[in-house]
Design a protein around this motif. Structure first.
Motif, PDB file in Angstrom:
ATOM      1  N   TYR A 104     -13.364 -11.503   3.273  1.00  0.00           N
ATOM      2  CA  TYR A 104     -12.040 -10.979   3.591  1.00  0.00           C
ATOM      3  C   TYR A 104     -12.167  -9.488   3.849  1.00  0.00           C
ATOM      4  O   TYR A 104     -13.203  -8.868   3.581  1.00  0.00           O
ATOM      5  N   SER A 107      -8.483  -6.175  -0.380  1.00  0.00           N
ATOM      6  CA  SER A 107      -7.743  -6.882  -1.423  1.00  0.00           C
ATOM      7  C   SER A 107      -6.800  -5.905  -2.131  1.00  0.00           C
ATOM      8  O   SER A 107      -7.069  -4.700  -2.227  1.00  0.00           O
ATOM      9  N   LYS A 245      -5.317 -11.349  -7.614  1.00  0.00           N
ATOM     10  CA  LYS A 245      -5.984 -10.677  -6.503  1.00  0.00           C
ATOM     11  C   LYS A 245      -5.521 -11.318  -5.205  1.00  0.00           C
ATOM     12  O   LYS A 245      -5.747 -12.510  -4.973  1.00  0.00           O
ATOM     13  N   LYS A 247      -5.994 -11.408  -1.253  1.00  0.00           N
ATOM     14  CA  LYS A 247      -7.004 -11.053  -0.254  1.00  0.00           C
ATOM     15  C   LYS A 247      -6.373 -10.998   1.140  1.00  0.00           C
ATOM     16  O   LYS A 247      -5.693 -11.942   1.546  1.00  0.00           O
ATOM     17  N   THR A 249      -6.934 -10.768   5.162  1.00  0.00           N
ATOM     18  CA  THR A 249      -7.912 -11.089   6.210  1.00  0.00           C
ATOM     19  C   THR A 249      -7.264 -10.922   7.572  1.00  0.00           C
ATOM     20  O   THR A 249      -6.137 -11.357   7.784  1.00  0.00           O
TER      21      THR A 249
END
Length: 555
Positions: A104, A107, A245, A247, A249
């Motif tokens: 990714y 984050s 968390k 992420k 992308t």
């Protein structure tokens, strides 16, 4: 009759019941010898021009030049897409450092960071024309801008009580989407405030998609038509793990469009493209000529084999053995035909790309690259006419069956280590996270690459797994490097020593080679070793006895 009786004395292994026609036999022997000659010897013997050799040499230079020209253009396309991807990440991802964290881009760990990143994407998209230094703009359809679409995917029902921590989750997912027009960016937050209120305990992911258009102007410098693209950008906020968390992308699909409205093409660019199309057409003609010549040679070889088989069966009541039959099957011709077909397909795709009728560079690269590989490998055939260069071909031919059988056995052990390493060590080491990565890691270890780092990257968080990893790596390295790889090399070395010995003492003769040893004017022999030997004896013939071209011995 006297000549026929002499032929029977020369070939005691071929018992005859019918008298042999001397003229028929000599004509057949003449044709067989001519078939096994090198192009130079064919020219010296019958003044036959080596058309196949000339076409192959011309094809090598043309296909290589074509590959270089296409490769340079393909590099520009790949670099353009990669740089656009990096530019979009810096434009739309807040806090992006220029390097992806893992699979990714970046984050975030707080709710406020998620909101800031989400609003940042929308704000940057609305100000794209004032921010981007590249020729990127909003994509249009029917004169209207394509909207930015935000979709948030959540569990259908969910609630959580912080005090007692009970969770009420419905696993069914629901998707809520919102389309935003770049021209109305000032009223986004005000009119859709409720949409941006996120329930993080239910939120699975947020997906933002929008379309941009751009033009690759690099090819203009080489007088080629530029490619026009539509970039379908997708940004994902992944919260599927609910681990605290999120992420982020960013990726896109680049689709080539043509023509681009408002683009004026200079005459020089079009003229250069026409020259390239003519060159590609000439390459197709040469490849088709090569394929036709090789196909003709295969047909002639099959007919010659049928003549030889009929001759042996009718005159000696003997079938041609499989080893002699394989002598007529020239695998190099098959390789050349396959390379020609792939080159023709690749050239057609290249012409479509240059004419802007097609945009799939990868498929064209595979066809052109594979055909070029086969063409250069086929050069070995002509080097094989020389005894010093023929050692590689003979060694590969002799060692290949044993090597394949050995690899099948070793492959079973290799697969076992691959599956074991993936299931046990995958959660604790990035090189063992997937089956393909495990296989690549083990192959690197076999070749002595990156050994220490593979050992060192195992952390001692789990003592049992750490001890298992040591036993696993030590046993694999010891088994494959010290035993399997050594045996693999020994098989090839043994085949090489056998070939070297044959070159000194003589190669084992086949019935076909005995037949070719008959005397005839225009095909002088330099020795008569092996002639008249009894059936079943280990006859040998020195390399200088056979014609220079006939180096396809049965080992």
């Amino acid at each position: 009759v006297e000549q026929a009786n002499t032929a029977l004395d020369l070939y005691p292994c071929l018992s005859t019941s019918i008298a042999t026609d001397p003229m028929t036999e000599e004509i057949l022997r003449d044709d067989l010898r001519f078939y096994f000659m090198s192009p130079c010897e064919k020219y010296k013997t019958r003044r036959q021009l080596p058309w196949k050799l000339a076409v192959q040499i011309l094809k090598i230079f043309m296909i290589t030049l074509q590959l270089i020209l296409f490769g340079l253009n393909n590099q520009l396309v790949v670099s353009y897409k990669e740089e656009n991807l990096l530019a979009f990440k810096n434009l739309f991802l807040k806090g992006y450092s220029g390097v992806d964290e893992d699979d990714y881009s970046i984050s975030v760990y707080t709710k406020q960071s998620v909101y800031d990143s989400l609003h940042y994407v929308i704000d940057q998209y609305s100000q794209l024309r004032n921010l981007s230094v590249g020729p990127a703009s909003y994509a249009e359809e029917n004169g209207e801008f394509l909207p930015l679409i935000i979709c948030k995917k959540s569990y259908k029902r969910g609630s959580v009580e912080p005090s007692e921590e009970p969770y009420d989750i419905d696993a069914e997912l629901e998707t809520d989407c919102l389309a935003l027009d770049p021209e109305s960016s000032k009223t986004w937050r005000m009119n859709n405030a409720s949409f941006f209120e996120l329930d993080f305990y239910r939120l699975v992911d947020i997906e933002i998609t929008f379309a941009l258009k751009g033009i690759n102007l690099q090819t203009v410098r080489s007088h080629e038509l530029p490619d026009c693209y539509t970039f379908f950008v997708k940004i994902v906020f992944d919260n599927s793990c609910h681990s605290g968390k999120v992420k982020l992308t960013l990726d896109f699909d680049a689709v080539t469009i043509w023509p681009l409205h408002g683009l004026l093409l200079s005459f020089s660019a079009q003229k250069s493209t026409h020259y390239l199309l003519i060159f590609d057409g000439f390459v197709i003609i040469v490849c088709l000529s090569s394929a036709v010549l090789c196909t003709r040679s295969i047909i002639l070889a099959v007919r010659l084999l049928q003549r030889f088989s009929s001759f042996c069966l009718e005159n000696y009541n003997q079938k041609v053995c499989e080893d002699d039959q394989r002598e007529f099957l020239n695998c190099w011709y098959i390789l050349v035909i396959i390379s020609d077909v792939m080159a023709v397909i690749g050239s057609i795709l290249k012409m479509e790309i240059q004419a802007k009728s097609m945009t799939n560079y990868d498929v064209c690269s595979i066809f052109l690259g594979t055909s070029t590989l086969m063409v250069w490998v086929g050069v070995i055939r002509y080097l094989g006419y020389f005894e010093k260069y023929n050692v590689l071909i003979l060694t590969m031919r002799a060692a290949l069956p044993k090597v394949l059988r050995f690899c099948c056995c070793a492959g079973m052990i290799y697969l076992g280590y691959t599956f074991c390493g993936w299931i046990v060590l995958g959660p604790y080491h990035e090189k063992f996270e997937g089956l393909s990565r495990v296989a690549e890691c083990l192959f690197s270890l076999v070749n002595g690459d990156d050994m220490f780092s593979t050992f060192a990257e195992f952390e001692q968080k789990n003592t049992m797994v750490w001890l298992f990893s040591r036993a696993y790596l030590y046993s694999f390295i010891s088994l494959f490097i010290y035993m399997v790889l050594s045996l693999f090399i020994a098989l090839i070395t043994d085949a090489y020593e056998t070939i070297k010995g044959y070159q000194t003492t003589g190669f084992p003769m086949t019935e076909l080679q005995r037949f070719l040893l008959g005397q005839k004017e225009g095909f002088p022999l330099q020795g008569q070793e092996g002639v008249g030997a009894e059936c079943g004896e280990a006859e040998t013939v020195h390399a200088s006895v056979m014609l220079c071209c006939c180096k396809r011995y049965s080992i």
